[in-house]
Write a protein that holds these residues in place. Structure first.
Motif, mmCIF file in Angstrom:
data_model
loop_
_atom_site.group_PDB
_atom_site.id
_atom_site.type_symbol
_atom_site.label_atom_id
_atom_site.label_comp_id
_atom_site.label_asym_id
_atom_site.label_seq_id
_atom_site.Cartn_x
_atom_site.Cartn_y
_atom_site.Cartn_z
ATOM 1 N N VAL A 113 -6.557 4.944 6.177
ATOM 2 C CA VAL A 113 -5.361 4.749 5.358
ATOM 3 C C VAL A 113 -5.532 5.593 4.095
ATOM 4 C CG1 VAL A 113 -3.958 3.102 4.056
ATOM 5 C CG2 VAL A 113 -4.992 2.409 6.234
ATOM 6 N N GLU A 114 -4.603 6.495 3.895
ATOM 7 C CA GLU A 114 -4.614 7.362 2.719
ATOM 8 C C GLU A 114 -3.689 6.761 1.669
ATOM 9 O OE1 GLU A 114 -2.803 11.669 1.558
ATOM 10 O OE2 GLU A 114 -3.740 11.501 3.536
ATOM 11 N N LEU A 115 -4.241 6.418 0.515
ATOM 12 C CA LEU A 115 -3.464 5.805 -0.560
ATOM 13 C C LEU A 115 -3.227 6.805 -1.680
ATOM 14 C CD1 LEU A 115 -5.311 2.368 -0.821
ATOM 15 C CD2 LEU A 115 -3.139 2.845 0.331
ATOM 16 N N THR A 116 -1.998 6.853 -2.159
ATOM 17 C CA THR A 116 -1.613 7.682 -3.286
ATOM 18 C C THR A 116 -0.969 6.767 -4.318
ATOM 19 O OG1 THR A 116 -1.194 9.523 -1.780
ATOM 20 C CG2 THR A 116 -0.261 9.706 -3.990
ATOM 21 N N TYR A 117 -1.147 7.112 -5.591
ATOM 22 C CA TYR A 117 -0.654 6.252 -6.667
ATOM 23 C C TYR A 117 0.154 7.054 -7.674
ATOM 24 C CZ TYR A 117 -1.007 3.583 -11.037
ATOM 25 O OH TYR A 117 -0.741 2.942 -12.215
ATOM 26 N N ARG A 118 1.302 6.510 -8.049
ATOM 27 C CA ARG A 118 2.144 7.082 -9.108
ATOM 28 C C ARG A 118 2.550 5.948 -10.049
ATOM 29 N NH1 ARG A 118 0.436 10.932 -7.074
ATOM 30 N NH2 ARG A 118 1.461 12.506 -5.847
ATOM 31 N N GLN A 119 2.678 6.279 -11.322
ATOM 32 C CA GLN A 119 3.155 5.323 -12.313
ATOM 33 C C GLN A 119 4.080 6.045 -13.261
ATOM 34 O OE1 GLN A 119 2.587 5.016 -15.922
ATOM 35 N NE2 GLN A 119 3.814 3.165 -15.907
ATOM 36 N N SER A 120 5.164 5.357 -13.637
ATOM 37 C CA SER A 120 6.067 5.909 -14.641
ATOM 38 C C SER A 120 6.732 4.768 -15.399
ATOM 39 C CB SER A 120 7.143 6.780 -13.990
ATOM 40 O OG SER A 120 8.034 7.260 -14.996
ATOM 41 N N ASN A 121 6.998 5.038 -16.654
ATOM 42 C CA ASN A 121 7.757 4.109 -17.479
ATOM 43 C C ASN A 121 9.246 4.438 -17.455
ATOM 44 O OD1 ASN A 121 5.479 2.625 -18.437
ATOM 45 N ND2 ASN A 121 5.003 4.318 -19.798
ATOM 46 N N ILE A 122 9.619 5.454 -16.691
ATOM 47 C CA ILE A 122 10.989 5.971 -16.707
ATOM 48 C C ILE A 122 11.688 5.667 -15.379
ATOM 49 C CG2 ILE A 122 12.378 8.067 -16.931
ATOM 50 C CD1 ILE A 122 9.958 9.221 -18.557
ATOM 51 N N PHE A 150 -7.807 0.686 -8.239
ATOM 52 C CA PHE A 150 -7.236 1.553 -7.211
ATOM 53 C C PHE A 150 -8.310 2.409 -6.547
ATOM 54 C CE2 PHE A 150 -5.312 5.628 -5.955
ATOM 55 C CZ PHE A 150 -4.483 5.167 -4.939
ATOM 56 N N ALA A 151 -9.251 2.918 -7.326
ATOM 57 C CA ALA A 151 -10.331 3.739 -6.765
ATOM 58 C C ALA A 151 -11.130 2.944 -5.732
ATOM 59 C CB ALA A 151 -11.240 4.254 -7.878
ATOM 60 N N ALA A 152 -11.426 1.698 -6.024
ATOM 61 C CA ALA A 152 -12.159 0.849 -5.075
ATOM 62 C C ALA A 152 -11.300 0.557 -3.848
ATOM 63 C CB ALA A 152 -12.583 -0.451 -5.754
ATOM 64 N N LEU A 153 -10.032 0.303 -4.063
ATOM 65 C CA LEU A 153 -9.110 0.043 -2.954
ATOM 66 C C LEU A 153 -9.016 1.261 -2.042
ATOM 67 C CD1 LEU A 153 -7.032 -2.197 -2.054
ATOM 68 C CD2 LEU A 153 -5.314 -0.825 -3.239
ATOM 69 N N ARG A 154 -8.933 2.415 -2.643
ATOM 70 C CA ARG A 154 -8.836 3.669 -1.888
ATOM 71 C C ARG A 154 -10.066 3.876 -0.999
ATOM 72 N NH1 ARG A 154 -7.169 9.201 -4.932
ATOM 73 N NH2 ARG A 154 -5.513 9.620 -3.464
#
Length: 142
Positions: free
Chosen positions: A43-52, A31-35
């Motif tokens: 293009v501003e990229l934001t990332y979220r992850q959840s198991n819920i 993701f860091a390289a993609l950003r």
């Protein structure tokens, strides 16, 4: 352009979990390289992850009006979550579903996408490049 990437359950284990399917690069490094790549294209990229499940729904709802697009890999919820599909349908922000593996070449239960039916489109089976292809879909002239 602002794009939010939302990853669901177990996708925090990319790079460790079943590398023959999901690859050996962890998502944060990729993701860091993609950003960096897309920053040069405004293009501003934001990332979220959840198991819920509920947190994924909250992310989708909060994206409405704040982002120009959402890329969603709902993980196992892809095949089971009517609630996430309903959240996708309830918001105005366009959402593209992404899968690292080709879900249509996997187990029968993975071949149906409840969430994908509510999305603008889907990219599946191109490894982590599925995310890049989804980003490109938002950059196409409409």
């Amino acid at each position: 352009m602002k794009i939010l990437i939302i990853n669901g359950p177990n996708l925090n284990l990319i790079g460790k979990r079943e590398p023959s399917i999901y690859g050996s690069t962890d998502f944060e490094t990729w993701f860091a390289a993609l950003r960096r790549t897309y920053a040069a294209r405004n293009v501003e990229l934001t990332y979220r992850q959840s198991n819920i499940e509920g947190e994924l729904i909250d992310c989708i709802q909060a994206a409405d009006g704040r982002y120009d697009g959402v890329i969603l890999n709902a993980g196992g919820y892809t095949h089971t979550s009517v609630a996430i599909a309903d959240a996708i349908r309830a918001v105005g922000v366009p959402i593209v579903e992404v899968h690292i593996s080709n879900i249509f070449a996997r187990e029968n239960y993975r071949q149906q996408s409840l969430t994908g039916a509510a999305c603008r489109g889907a990219v599946t089976g191109f490894g982590l490049d599925s995310y890049r292809l989804a980003i490109e879909s938002f950059l196409l002239p409409r």
